[in-house]
Design a protein around this motif. Structure first.
Motif, PDB file in Angstrom:
ATOM      1  N   PHE A  21       0.317  -1.039   0.300  1.00 47.87           N
ATOM      2  CA  PHE A  21       0.008  -0.190   0.213  1.00 47.87           C
ATOM      3  C   PHE A  21       1.025   1.259   0.028  1.00 47.87           C
ATOM      4  CE2 PHE A  21      -2.183   3.735   2.251  1.00 47.87           C
ATOM      5  CZ  PHE A  21      -3.384   3.553   1.222  1.00 47.87           C
ATOM      6  N   SER A  22       2.012   1.266   0.849  1.00 50.48           N
ATOM      7  CA  SER A  22       2.516   1.983   0.788  1.00 50.48           C
ATOM      8  C   SER A  22       3.779   2.702  -0.601  1.00 50.48           C
ATOM      9  CB  SER A  22       3.599   2.129   2.077  1.00 50.48           C
ATOM     10  OG  SER A  22       4.725   1.735   2.338  1.00 50.48           O
ATOM     11  N   SER A  23       4.044   1.166  -0.528  1.00 48.86           N
ATOM     12  CA  SER A  23       4.812   1.325  -2.480  1.00 48.86           C
ATOM     13  C   SER A  23       3.616   2.456  -3.298  1.00 48.86           C
ATOM     14  CB  SER A  23       5.275   0.289  -2.515  1.00 48.86           C
ATOM     15  OG  SER A  23       5.921   0.011  -1.983  1.00 48.86           O
ATOM     16  N   GLU A  24       2.590   1.826  -3.307  1.00 42.90           N
ATOM     17  CA  GLU A  24       1.848   2.292  -4.064  1.00 42.90           C
ATOM     18  C   GLU A  24       1.370   4.083  -4.034  1.00 42.90           C
ATOM     19  OE1 GLU A  24      -0.852   2.431  -7.351  1.00 42.90           O
ATOM     20  OE2 GLU A  24       0.391   0.416  -6.563  1.00 42.90           O
ATOM     21  N   LEU A  25       1.518   3.902  -2.960  1.00 42.26           N
ATOM     22  CA  LEU A  25       1.436   5.304  -2.599  1.00 42.26           C
ATOM     23  C   LEU A  25       2.083   6.381  -2.913  1.00 42.26           C
ATOM     24  CD1 LEU A  25      -0.833   7.633  -0.926  1.00 42.26           C
ATOM     25  CD2 LEU A  25       0.718   7.367   0.925  1.00 42.26           C
ATOM     26  N   ALA A  26       2.905   6.053  -2.722  1.00 36.98           N
ATOM     27  CA  ALA A  26       4.650   6.877  -3.110  1.00 36.98           C
ATOM     28  C   ALA A  26       5.059   7.267  -4.539  1.00 36.98           C
ATOM     29  CB  ALA A  26       5.902   5.825  -2.318  1.00 36.98           C
ATOM     30  N   THR A  28       2.731   6.701  -7.081  1.00 39.15           N
ATOM     31  CA  THR A  28       1.028   7.379  -7.259  1.00 39.15           C
ATOM     32  C   THR A  28       1.394   8.837  -7.602  1.00 39.15           C
ATOM     33  OG1 THR A  28      -0.161   5.672  -7.103  1.00 39.15           O
ATOM     34  CG2 THR A  28      -1.661   7.865  -6.753  1.00 39.15           C
ATOM     35  N   ILE A  29       2.257   9.056  -5.811  1.00 42.33           N
ATOM     36  CA  ILE A  29       2.162  10.905  -5.883  1.00 42.33           C
ATOM     37  C   ILE A  29       3.746  11.902  -6.654  1.00 42.33           C
ATOM     38  CG2 ILE A  29       3.559  12.295  -4.319  1.00 42.33           C
ATOM     39  CD1 ILE A  29       1.848  10.424  -1.529  1.00 42.33           C
ATOM     40  N   LEU A  30       4.187  10.522  -6.980  1.00 44.12           N
ATOM     41  CA  LEU A  30       5.791  10.453  -7.388  1.00 44.12           C
ATOM     42  C   LEU A  30       5.666  10.602  -9.692  1.00 44.12           C
ATOM     43  CD1 LEU A  30       8.972  11.007  -7.757  1.00 44.12           C
ATOM     44  CD2 LEU A  30       9.505   8.464  -8.346  1.00 44.12           C
ATOM     45  N   PHE A  37       6.795  21.426 -11.630  1.00 46.89           N
ATOM     46  CA  PHE A  37       7.263  21.697 -10.653  1.00 46.89           C
ATOM     47  C   PHE A  37       9.027  20.508 -10.743  1.00 46.89           C
ATOM     48  CE2 PHE A  37       7.728  18.897  -6.500  1.00 46.89           C
ATOM     49  CZ  PHE A  37       8.006  20.285  -5.930  1.00 46.89           C
ATOM     50  N   ILE A  38       9.547  19.447 -11.682  1.00 41.36           N
ATOM     51  CA  ILE A  38      10.281  19.383 -11.981  1.00 41.36           C
ATOM     52  C   ILE A  38      11.427  19.493 -12.389  1.00 41.36           C
ATOM     53  CG2 ILE A  38      11.761  16.115 -12.006  1.00 41.36           C
ATOM     54  CD1 ILE A  38       8.843  15.268 -10.942  1.00 41.36           C
TER      55      ILE A  38
END
Length: 108
Positions: A21-26, A28-30, A37-38
């Motif tokens: 879940f946290s990998s998917e969150l990271a 998706t945010i990236l 922005f970048i």
């Protein structure tokens, strides 16, 4: 199945789901950042590589950390436990993708 094995599999499943879940969150945010922005595709590429390497190392570290509390007898048992861990990461990632897709669709 003895108590040590049951505890190990439960810990692997819970850790895998949270990590997926946290990998998917990271990720998706990236991947949802705006290009302005970048400012550079090289920075975006470097951030992606660093994120993928850190997620991979975290997956291996947490697996070994859980497994080495009670070492297993044969290589086949390590393979089975890693398969359970891998499937739980996939389930956590799929749940994360569904939840994040619903949140993003509701925000629009």
């Amino acid at each position: 199945m003895d108590n040590k094995t049951r505890n190990r599999i439960i810990k692997l499943c819970i850790t895998g789901i949270i990590l997926g879940f946290s990998s998917e969150l990271a990720l998706t945010i990236l991947y949802s950042w705006q290009i302005d922005f970048i400012k550079s595709s090289y920075i975006y590429f470097a951030l992606s590589i660093v994120l993928m390497i850190s997620i991979g190392l975290l997956i291996i570290y947490l697996f070994l950390r859980i497994i080495m509390v009670y070492p297993l007898g044969s290589s086949f048992h390590y393979l089975i436990h890693f398969a359970v861990y891998d499937v739980s990461i996939l389930i956590g990632g799929s749940l994360g993708k569904v939840i994040l897709t619903e949140i993003i669709n509701n925000l629009k």
